[in-house]
Scaffold this motif. Structure first.
Motif, PDB file in Angstrom:
ATOM      1  N   GLU A  32       0.839  -1.196   0.000  1.00  0.00           N
ATOM      2  CA  GLU A  32       0.000   0.000   0.000  1.00  0.00           C
ATOM      3  C   GLU A  32       0.873   1.245   0.000  1.00  0.00           C
ATOM      4  O   GLU A  32       1.960   1.240   0.566  1.00  0.00           O
ATOM      5  N   PRO A  33       0.387   2.321  -0.639  1.00  0.00           N
ATOM      6  CA  PRO A  33       1.137   3.583  -0.562  1.00  0.00           C
ATOM      7  C   PRO A  33       1.251   4.057   0.886  1.00  0.00           C
ATOM      8  O   PRO A  33       0.383   3.781   1.712  1.00  0.00           O
ATOM      9  N   VAL A  34       2.337   4.730   1.175  1.00  0.00           N
ATOM     10  CA  VAL A  34       2.534   5.321   2.492  1.00  0.00           C
ATOM     11  C   VAL A  34       2.773   6.811   2.320  1.00  0.00           C
ATOM     12  O   VAL A  34       3.126   7.273   1.232  1.00  0.00           O
ATOM     13  N   LEU A  35       2.565   7.565   3.377  1.00  0.00           N
ATOM     14  CA  LEU A  35       2.824   8.999   3.333  1.00  0.00           C
ATOM     15  C   LEU A  35       4.257   9.291   3.740  1.00  0.00           C
ATOM     16  O   LEU A  35       4.773   8.706   4.682  1.00  0.00           O
ATOM     17  N   GLY A  36       4.874  10.178   3.010  1.00  0.00           N
ATOM     18  CA  GLY A  36       6.192  10.674   3.361  1.00  0.00           C
ATOM     19  C   GLY A  36       6.107  12.162   3.627  1.00  0.00           C
ATOM     20  O   GLY A  36       5.172  12.832   3.190  1.00  0.00           O
ATOM     21  N   ASP A  37       7.059  12.685   4.334  1.00  0.00           N
ATOM     22  CA  ASP A  37       7.137  14.109   4.653  1.00  0.00           C
ATOM     23  C   ASP A  37       8.513  14.589   4.202  1.00  0.00           C
ATOM     24  O   ASP A  37       9.526  14.200   4.774  1.00  0.00           O
ATOM     25  N   ALA A  38       8.542  15.424   3.155  1.00  0.00           N
ATOM     26  CA  ALA A  38       9.801  15.832   2.553  1.00  0.00           C
ATOM     27  C   ALA A  38      10.701  16.576   3.540  1.00  0.00           C
ATOM     28  O   ALA A  38      11.918  16.378   3.534  1.00  0.00           O
ATOM     29  N   ILE A  39      10.137  17.419   4.380  1.00  0.00           N
ATOM     30  CA  ILE A  39      10.952  18.135   5.369  1.00  0.00           C
ATOM     31  C   ILE A  39      11.507  17.156   6.395  1.00  0.00           C
ATOM     32  O   ILE A  39      12.687  17.219   6.754  1.00  0.00           O
ATOM     33  N   ASP A  40      10.681  16.225   6.837  1.00  0.00           N
ATOM     34  CA  ASP A  40      11.158  15.215   7.786  1.00  0.00           C
ATOM     35  C   ASP A  40      12.264  14.367   7.161  1.00  0.00           C
ATOM     36  O   ASP A  40      13.230  14.013   7.845  1.00  0.00           O
ATOM     37  N   ASP A  41      12.130  14.064   5.879  1.00  0.00           N
ATOM     38  CA  ASP A  41      13.193  13.323   5.196  1.00  0.00           C
ATOM     39  C   ASP A  41      14.505  14.087   5.265  1.00  0.00           C
ATOM     40  O   ASP A  41      15.552  13.523   5.599  1.00  0.00           O
ATOM     41  N   LEU A  42      14.463  15.377   4.943  1.00  0.00           N
ATOM     42  CA  LEU A  42      15.683  16.196   5.001  1.00  0.00           C
ATOM     43  C   LEU A  42      16.263  16.238   6.407  1.00  0.00           C
ATOM     44  O   LEU A  42      17.475  16.109   6.589  1.00  0.00           O
ATOM     45  N   VAL A  43      15.404  16.416   7.393  1.00  0.00           N
ATOM     46  CA  VAL A  43      15.858  16.473   8.783  1.00  0.00           C
ATOM     47  C   VAL A  43      16.534  15.158   9.171  1.00  0.00           C
ATOM     48  O   VAL A  43      17.615  15.165   9.768  1.00  0.00           O
ATOM     49  N   ASP A  44      15.918  14.038   8.819  1.00  0.00           N
ATOM     50  CA  ASP A  44      16.507  12.738   9.138  1.00  0.00           C
ATOM     51  C   ASP A  44      17.854  12.550   8.450  1.00  0.00           C
ATOM     52  O   ASP A  44      18.807  12.055   9.064  1.00  0.00           O
ATOM     53  N   ILE A  45      17.943  12.921   7.180  1.00  0.00           N
ATOM     54  CA  ILE A  45      19.193  12.767   6.437  1.00  0.00           C
ATOM     55  C   ILE A  45      20.297  13.607   7.071  1.00  0.00           C
ATOM     56  O   ILE A  45      21.406  13.122   7.317  1.00  0.00           O
ATOM     57  N   VAL A  46      19.999  14.865   7.366  1.00  0.00           N
ATOM     58  CA  VAL A  46      21.005  15.742   7.986  1.00  0.00           C
ATOM     59  C   VAL A  46      21.415  15.205   9.353  1.00  0.00           C
ATOM     60  O   VAL A  46      22.602  15.166   9.685  1.00  0.00           O
ATOM     61  N   HIS A  47      20.444  14.775  10.143  1.00  0.00           N
ATOM     62  CA  HIS A  47      20.738  14.237  11.475  1.00  0.00           C
ATOM     63  C   HIS A  47      21.674  13.027  11.383  1.00  0.00           C
ATOM     64  O   HIS A  47      22.661  12.932  12.126  1.00  0.00           O
ATOM     65  N   GLU A  48      21.365  12.104  10.487  1.00  0.00           N
ATOM     66  CA  GLU A  48      22.180  10.899  10.354  1.00  0.00           C
ATOM     67  C   GLU A  48      23.582  11.220   9.837  1.00  0.00           C
ATOM     68  O   GLU A  48      24.564  10.621  10.285  1.00  0.00           O
ATOM     69  N   LEU A  49      23.701  12.148   8.890  1.00  0.00           N
ATOM     70  CA  LEU A  49      25.022  12.531   8.393  1.00  0.00           C
ATOM     71  C   LEU A  49      25.844  13.200   9.486  1.00  0.00           C
ATOM     72  O   LEU A  49      27.049  12.933   9.623  1.00  0.00           O
ATOM     73  N   ARG A  50      25.199  14.061  10.265  1.00  0.00           N
ATOM     74  CA  ARG A  50      25.902  14.706  11.375  1.00  0.00           C
ATOM     75  C   ARG A  50      26.358  13.691  12.411  1.00  0.00           C
ATOM     76  O   ARG A  50      27.468  13.784  12.959  1.00  0.00           O
ATOM     77  N   ALA A  51      25.506  12.709  12.696  1.00  0.00           N
ATOM     78  CA  ALA A  51      25.858  11.679  13.679  1.00  0.00           C
ATOM     79  C   ALA A  51      27.066  10.868  13.198  1.00  0.00           C
ATOM     80  O   ALA A  51      27.972  10.567  13.979  1.00  0.00           O
ATOM     81  N   ALA A  52      27.076  10.518  11.921  1.00  0.00           N
ATOM     82  CA  ALA A  52      28.209   9.758  11.382  1.00  0.00           C
ATOM     83  C   ALA A  52      29.483  10.592  11.405  1.00  0.00           C
ATOM     84  O   ALA A  52      30.570  10.071  11.712  1.00  0.00           O
ATOM     85  N   LEU A  53      29.374  11.870  11.106  1.00  0.00           N
ATOM     86  CA  LEU A  53      30.543  12.752  11.146  1.00  0.00           C
ATOM     87  C   LEU A  53      31.072  12.870  12.573  1.00  0.00           C
ATOM     88  O   LEU A  53      32.272  12.778  12.813  1.00  0.00           O
ATOM     89  N   TRP A  54      30.165  13.058  13.539  1.00  0.00           N
ATOM     90  CA  TRP A  54      30.575  13.149  14.943  1.00  0.00           C
ATOM     91  C   TRP A  54      31.275  11.845  15.362  1.00  0.00           C
ATOM     92  O   TRP A  54      32.322  11.868  16.011  1.00  0.00           O
ATOM     93  N   CYS A  55      30.667  10.738  14.974  1.00  0.00           N
ATOM     94  CA  CYS A  55      31.241   9.438  15.330  1.00  0.00           C
ATOM     95  C   CYS A  55      32.635   9.282  14.717  1.00  0.00           C
ATOM     96  O   CYS A  55      33.560   8.805  15.380  1.00  0.00           O
ATOM     97  N   ARG A  56      32.791   9.719  13.494  1.00  0.00           N
ATOM     98  CA  ARG A  56      34.096   9.646  12.828  1.00  0.00           C
ATOM     99  C   ARG A  56      35.127  10.491  13.560  1.00  0.00           C
ATOM    100  O   ARG A  56      36.263  10.077  13.766  1.00  0.00           O
ATOM    101  N   GLU A  57      34.721  11.702  13.947  1.00  0.00           N
ATOM    102  CA  GLU A  57      35.648  12.617  14.619  1.00  0.00           C
ATOM    103  C   GLU A  57      36.031  12.137  16.012  1.00  0.00           C
ATOM    104  O   GLU A  57      37.127  12.423  16.491  1.00  0.00           O
ATOM    105  N   HIS A  58      35.128  11.425  16.684  1.00  0.00           N
ATOM    106  CA  HIS A  58      35.382  11.006  18.062  1.00  0.00           C
ATOM    107  C   HIS A  58      35.800   9.545  18.223  1.00  0.00           C
ATOM    108  O   HIS A  58      36.354   9.175  19.269  1.00  0.00           O
ATOM    109  N   HIS A  59      35.512   8.723  17.220  1.00  0.00           N
ATOM    110  CA  HIS A  59      35.816   7.295  17.356  1.00  0.00           C
ATOM    111  C   HIS A  59      36.593   6.728  16.175  1.00  0.00           C
ATOM    112  O   HIS A  59      36.872   5.531  16.155  1.00  0.00           O
ATOM    113  N   GLY A  60      36.902   7.549  15.209  1.00  0.00           N
ATOM    114  CA  GLY A  60      37.714   7.101  14.088  1.00  0.00           C
ATOM    115  C   GLY A  60      36.933   6.886  12.806  1.00  0.00           C
ATOM    116  O   GLY A  60      35.711   6.737  12.800  1.00  0.00           O
ATOM    117  N   GLU A  61      37.690   6.878  11.727  1.00  0.00           N
ATOM    118  CA  GLU A  61      37.092   6.778  10.390  1.00  0.00           C
ATOM    119  C   GLU A  61      36.330   5.476  10.185  1.00  0.00           C
ATOM    120  O   GLU A  61      35.240   5.470   9.598  1.00  0.00           O
TER     121      GLU A  61
END
Length: 98
Positions: A32-61
């Protein structure tokens, strides 16, 4: 983050999408089709990229890359694909040209 992004993308909102593949790679024609929220998608993507960057800076590549790959596979990768379809629709329709 949502409060900062929403005014920058006024055409972004809710959209319908489907999940063409199940986790096991099989096509699910009854999905079945599901609803997406374009702003929420952007927020999630930015959050996850920031988390990975923080993890890289604090725990290694290696650890940062592992988190990035895992979060892409299980969370924001699908948001990215859904958002791509929504953006294609906006570009090809009159909605995105207002």
């Amino acid at each position: 983050l949502r409060a900062v992004m929403a005014p920058r993308f006024p055409s972004f909102g809710w959209y319908r999408t489907v999940r063409p593949l199940r986790r096991d790679g099989e096509i699910d024609f009854d999905d079945e089709p599901v609803l997406g929220d374009a702003i929420d998608d952007l927020v999630d993507i930015v959050h996850e990229l920031r988390a990975a960057l923080w993890c890289r800076e604090h725990h290694g590549e290696e650890v940062g890359a592992a988190l990035l790959a895992w979060s892409f596979d299980f969370h924001w990768g699908q948001h990215l694909r859904d958002l791509q379809g929504f953006l294609h629709f906006l570009v090809r329709s009159d909605i995105g040209r207002e």
